[in-house]
Design an enzyme around this catalytic site. Structure first.
Site, PDB file in Angstrom:
ATOM      1  N   LYS A 197       0.858  -1.379   0.071  1.00  0.00           N
ATOM      2  CA  LYS A 197      -0.183   0.084   0.001  1.00  0.00           C
ATOM      3  C   LYS A 197       0.773   1.203   0.130  1.00  0.00           C
ATOM      4  O   LYS A 197       1.255   1.674   0.901  1.00  0.00           O
ATOM      5  CB  LYS A 197      -0.779  -0.113   1.171  1.00  0.00           C
ATOM      6  CG  LYS A 197      -2.265   0.673   1.081  1.00  0.00           C
ATOM      7  CD  LYS A 197      -2.029   2.099   0.896  1.00  0.00           C
ATOM      8  CE  LYS A 197      -1.972   2.999   2.124  1.00  0.00           C
ATOM      9  NZ  LYS A 197      -1.582   4.263   1.729  1.00  0.00           N
ATOM     10  N   GLU A 272       9.611   1.410  10.922  1.00  0.00           N
ATOM     11  CA  GLU A 272      10.594   2.387  10.715  1.00  0.00           C
ATOM     12  C   GLU A 272      10.124   3.722  10.709  1.00  0.00           C
ATOM     13  O   GLU A 272       9.313   4.036   9.871  1.00  0.00           O
ATOM     14  CB  GLU A 272      11.335   1.927   9.341  1.00  0.00           C
ATOM     15  CG  GLU A 272      11.920   0.624   9.294  1.00  0.00           C
ATOM     16  CD  GLU A 272      12.716   0.399   8.079  1.00  0.00           C
ATOM     17  OE1 GLU A 272      12.685   1.153   7.183  1.00  0.00           O
ATOM     18  OE2 GLU A 272      13.401  -0.694   8.040  1.00  0.00           O
ATOM     19  N   CYS A 305      13.873  10.915   6.725  1.00  0.00           N
ATOM     20  CA  CYS A 305      13.823  10.494   8.163  1.00  0.00           C
ATOM     21  C   CYS A 305      15.303  10.639   8.624  1.00  0.00           C
ATOM     22  O   CYS A 305      15.214  10.969  10.087  1.00  0.00           O
ATOM     23  CB  CYS A 305      13.112   9.080   8.160  1.00  0.00           C
ATOM     24  SG  CYS A 305      14.155   7.794   7.287  1.00  0.00           S
ATOM     25  N   GLU A 407       9.883  16.504  14.909  1.00  0.00           N
ATOM     26  CA  GLU A 407      10.237  16.014  13.580  1.00  0.00           C
ATOM     27  C   GLU A 407       9.314  17.024  12.708  1.00  0.00           C
ATOM     28  O   GLU A 407       8.258  17.251  12.771  1.00  0.00           O
ATOM     29  CB  GLU A 407      10.038  14.590  13.115  1.00  0.00           C
ATOM     30  CG  GLU A 407      10.398  14.472  11.635  1.00  0.00           C
ATOM     31  CD  GLU A 407      10.167  12.970  11.254  1.00  0.00           C
ATOM     32  OE1 GLU A 407       8.784  12.549  11.532  1.00  0.00           O
ATOM     33  OE2 GLU A 407      10.821  12.423  10.671  1.00  0.00           O
TER      34      GLU A 407
HETATM   35  P1  NAD Z   1       2.298   8.643   7.531  1.00  0.00           P
HETATM   36  O1  NAD Z   1       2.476   7.943   8.797  1.00  0.00           O
HETATM   37  O2  NAD Z   1       1.303   9.649   7.272  1.00  0.00           O
HETATM   38  O3  NAD Z   1       1.976   7.633   6.294  1.00  0.00           O
HETATM   39  C1  NAD Z   1       2.872   6.453   6.039  1.00  0.00           C
HETATM   40  C2  NAD Z   1       1.933   5.352   5.227  1.00  0.00           C
HETATM   41  O4  NAD Z   1       0.985   4.898   6.208  1.00  0.00           O
HETATM   42  C3  NAD Z   1       0.925   5.725   4.015  1.00  0.00           C
HETATM   43  O5  NAD Z   1       1.093   4.991   2.982  1.00  0.00           O
HETATM   44  C4  NAD Z   1      -0.333   6.093   4.638  1.00  0.00           C
HETATM   45  O6  NAD Z   1      -1.447   5.996   3.832  1.00  0.00           O
HETATM   46  C5  NAD Z   1      -0.335   4.659   5.611  1.00  0.00           C
HETATM   47  N1  NAD Z   1      -1.487   5.027   6.866  1.00  0.00           N
HETATM   48  C6  NAD Z   1      -1.797   6.018   7.618  1.00  0.00           C
HETATM   49  N2  NAD Z   1      -2.704   5.866   8.496  1.00  0.00           N
HETATM   50  C7  NAD Z   1      -2.743   4.425   8.344  1.00  0.00           C
HETATM   51  C8  NAD Z   1      -3.682   3.498   8.957  1.00  0.00           C
HETATM   52  N3  NAD Z   1      -4.367   3.941   9.653  1.00  0.00           N
HETATM   53  N4  NAD Z   1      -3.461   2.036   8.603  1.00  0.00           N
HETATM   54  C9  NAD Z   1      -2.536   1.808   7.853  1.00  0.00           C
HETATM   55  N5  NAD Z   1      -2.001   2.659   7.234  1.00  0.00           N
HETATM   56  C10 NAD Z   1      -2.059   3.805   7.294  1.00  0.00           C
HETATM   57  O7  NAD Z   1       3.692   9.020   7.076  1.00  0.00           O
HETATM   58  P2  NAD Z   1       4.086  10.053   6.008  1.00  0.00           P
HETATM   59  O8  NAD Z   1       3.899  11.357   6.094  1.00  0.00           O
HETATM   60  O9  NAD Z   1       3.738   9.375   4.624  1.00  0.00           O
HETATM   61  O10 NAD Z   1       5.922   9.858   5.971  1.00  0.00           O
HETATM   62  C11 NAD Z   1       6.669  10.831   6.520  1.00  0.00           C
HETATM   63  C12 NAD Z   1       7.215  10.079   7.985  1.00  0.00           C
HETATM   64  O11 NAD Z   1       7.711   8.760   7.384  1.00  0.00           O
HETATM   65  C13 NAD Z   1       8.204  10.916   8.754  1.00  0.00           C
HETATM   66  O12 NAD Z   1       7.704  10.711  10.051  1.00  0.00           O
HETATM   67  C14 NAD Z   1       9.296  10.286   8.314  1.00  0.00           C
HETATM   68  O13 NAD Z   1      10.374  10.414   9.310  1.00  0.00           O
HETATM   69  C15 NAD Z   1       9.009   8.558   8.277  1.00  0.00           C
HETATM   70  N6  NAD Z   1      10.091   7.913   7.658  1.00  0.00           N
HETATM   71  C16 NAD Z   1      10.678   6.969   8.252  1.00  0.00           C
HETATM   72  C17 NAD Z   1      11.621   6.111   7.449  1.00  0.00           C
HETATM   73  C18 NAD Z   1      12.765   5.420   8.365  1.00  0.00           C
HETATM   74  O14 NAD Z   1      13.191   4.504   7.610  1.00  0.00           O
HETATM   75  N7  NAD Z   1      12.823   5.458   9.637  1.00  0.00           N
HETATM   76  C19 NAD Z   1      11.936   6.480   6.137  1.00  0.00           C
HETATM   77  C20 NAD Z   1      11.053   7.508   5.506  1.00  0.00           C
HETATM   78  C21 NAD Z   1      10.247   8.134   6.169  1.00  0.00           C
END
Ligand code: NAD
Length: 528
Positions: A197, A272, A305, A407
């Site tokens: 997804k 992650e 991230c 963040e």
């Molecule tokens: P987000 O948590 O808003 O969304 C991430 C994913 O989760 C999306 O595909 C979203 O549709 C899905 N999602 C949202 N609600 C959900 C639910 N209730 N059930 C299942 N899936 C759901 O994050 P974002 O804004 O897309 O990404 C940015 C974040 O990701 C930042 O905090 C960043 O630090 C982190 N990040 C971490 C890493 C790592 O490797 N540690 C790498 C890249 C990004």
């Protein structure tokens, strides 16, 4: 949101036809509801495509397809699985320019980074995990190499890495295909089937990956892609009882939500998450290197991230460092990410820009100084549609300040000073996160002493962002749960099984050898 009229199934984006419907059981399908949602380009905030808006019916169909495809894929001999993963890597390399252009249109990251670093790494992810499978996991010498066989006088323990079942993989928008391949490749290599997804703000390259995988000969149902919002498609996937693994990369609040859903089924989950990583410049640092590494933290408009967004600089060199940093940062070119001269592109979405500016304005109102930046790039926004934020450096902040603790995920760095190693460590470790840290120092022993005291999944010394796929990757504290990479990916994606055989109950000829174990695996077994 009202249903959108019939979607265009294959819009052309950056010259590439993309089918924006779901990919379930080897077929494209629209949502049962017929609904779609708009995908905007951060370059100019215009609509790129309408994307199928998945919900429960699509999530359930995809998990059912992954479950049905699992026994045959799990029983496919590792060399045959590896061949298909290599063919996917070939497909990525063949379509590298298209993938680079589409990803840039969709998430606004620099096309030059996609060409040089990101898309080659996507291919490498598939090759790396394919090779790990054949060289380590299913190799005849595996047992001796990794010491997983323990013999006693009468009993033999044999540890095997069995495929686990359907995996749900949920990814963010900041590095879409890179994160997707980082999860899809080991999950498939391990013999699992997948429902992916992608993030709703960057759904396009996942659709292309489905095409590439099908062209590479991946059987129907082994990789499924469900498009949609997290709260709808994502939620239905993580709640599903037939899912055996959930790997998620994204924000902390979403992770908490997912962990709660996963708890109902006790589904093992790898998380992650975000970070607020420090970049420590010790008093013995090479300042040119320190400034280069610090400016690099603006990469991808700060939407990384791992970014070392908290610059912690020894007070004795702070003035010189800041002056040089400002000089170097002022030379960065902000603009259209398709232009190879651009250093900093747009942020992903108007909502994200608002969020970034909120952090900065609240910090300034509380007494911080924006020594550079401090607001949206208005000139550029007038020309290009609005999503560009000026690289910003905030000073005058205490450790408890919101901009130091939370963040921001935009091109905003903070700078604090320290006068001793103890103080540096207290500041560095003084947030709820623990994803990464960077130390800049000219003294190896000093750097090692500091590194040893940092709480972080990855510590870089005099470098940044360098990743060896054999190494564990993940975060401590609020930055994550679990590690992936190399053997850690297989620990997560496999069910480890110990088979204890009473040797004396068999004749000498019947005693299994390492070679025979491997042959058994090669000829396949029903893991369903
Ligand atoms: P987000 O948590 O808003 O969304 C991430 C994913 O989760 C999306 O595909 C979203 O549709 C899905 N999602 C949202 N609600 C959900 C639910 N209730 N059930 C299942 N899936 C759901 O994050 P974002 O804004 O897309 O990404 C940015 C974040 O990701 C930042 O905090 C960043 O630090 C982190 N990040 C971490 C890493 C790592 O490797 N540690 C790498 C890249 C990004």
């Amino acid at each position: 949101m009202p249903p959108h009229p019939t979607p265009t199934p294959t819009p052309t984006i950056a010259g590439v036809h993309i089918d924006t419907r779901h990919w379930i059981n080897g077929r494209r399908s629209e949502s049962a509801s017929g609904e779609t949602f708009p995908d905007l380009s951060p370059i100019d905030n215009t609509e790129l495509a309408q994307i199928s808006r998945g919900g429960k019916p699509e999530a359930h169909a995809a998990v059912a397809a992954a479950k049905a495809a699992f026994p045959a894929w799990a029983a496919t001999p590792p060399p045959a699985r590896a061949r298909i993963l290599h063919a996917i890597a070939d497909g990525v390399e063949k379509r590298l320019e298209e993938l680079a252009q589409v990803e840039t249109a969709d998430n606004g990251a620099l096309v030059r980074s996609h060409r040089r670093g990101v898309m080659p790494r996507v291919a490498h992810n598939f090759r790396f995990f394919a090779d790990w499978l054949t060289n380590n996991l299913s190799h005849p010498d595996f047992d001796t190499k990794t010491h997983t066989e323990v013999h006693s006088n009468t009993r033999r323990n044999h540890v095997s890495w069995d495929p686990a079942g359907p995996c749900v993989l949920i990814t963010p928008w900041n590095a879409p295909l890179m994160m997707e391949s980082w999860k899809v490749a080991p999950a498939l290599a391990a013999g699992n089937t997948v429902v992916l997804k992608p993030a709703e703000w960057s759904p396009l390259t996942a659709s292309l990956l489905a095409d590439i995988a099908a062209e590479a000969g991946l059987p129907a149902g082994v990789l499924n892609v469900v498009q949609g919002y997290g709260a709808e498609a994502g939620q239905a996937l993580v709640e599903h009882p037939d899912v055996r693994r959930i790997s998620f990369t994204g924000s902390v609040p979403t992770a908490q939500h997912i962990a709660t859903a996963a708890a109902a089924n006790l589904t093992p989950t790898s998380l992650e998450l975000g970070g607020k990583s420090p970049l420590l410049v010790l008093d013995d640092a090479d300042l040119d290197l320190a400034v280069e590494l610090a400016v690099e933290q603006y990469d991808n408009a700060g939407q990384v991230c791992l970014a070392g967004t908290r610059l912690l600089v020894h007070e004795s060199i702070e003035a010189e460092f800041t002056q040089r940093f400002i000089g170097r940062a002022s030379n960065l070119t902000q603009g259209d990410p398709r232009d190879t001269a651009t250093d900093i592109g747009p942020n992903i979405h108007a909502r994200q820009l608002e969020k970034i500016d909120g952090f900065v304005q609240r910090a300034v109102a509380a007494g911080a100084t924006a020594v550079i930046g401090g607001g949206p790039n208005t000139d550029l926004n007038e020309r290009l549609g609005g999503l560009y934020y000026r690289p910003t450096l905030l000073t005058g902040l205490g450790q408890d300040a919101e901009a130091v603790q939370e963040e921001i995920f935009g091109p905003v760095l903070t700078l604090q000073t320290f006068s001793s190693d103890d103080e540096a460590i207290a500041l560095a470790n003084g947030t709820r996160f623990g994803l990464a840290a960077t130390v800049v120092s000219g003294d190896r022993a000093h750097a090692d002493r500091i590194a040893a005291r940092l709480v972080a999944g990855t510590v870089w010394v005099n470098c940044f962002y360098v990743r060896d796929l054999r190494a564990p990757f993940g975060g401590s504290r609020r930055s994550g749960v679990g590690r992936e990479g190399g053997t850690w990916s297989f620990d997560f994606y496999c069910d480890l099984k110990n088979t204890v055989t009473a040797q004396q109950t068999f004749t000498a000829q019947q005693t299994f050898t390492t070679q025979q174990t491997s042959t058994t695996q090669e000829s396949g077994s029903d893991h369903g």
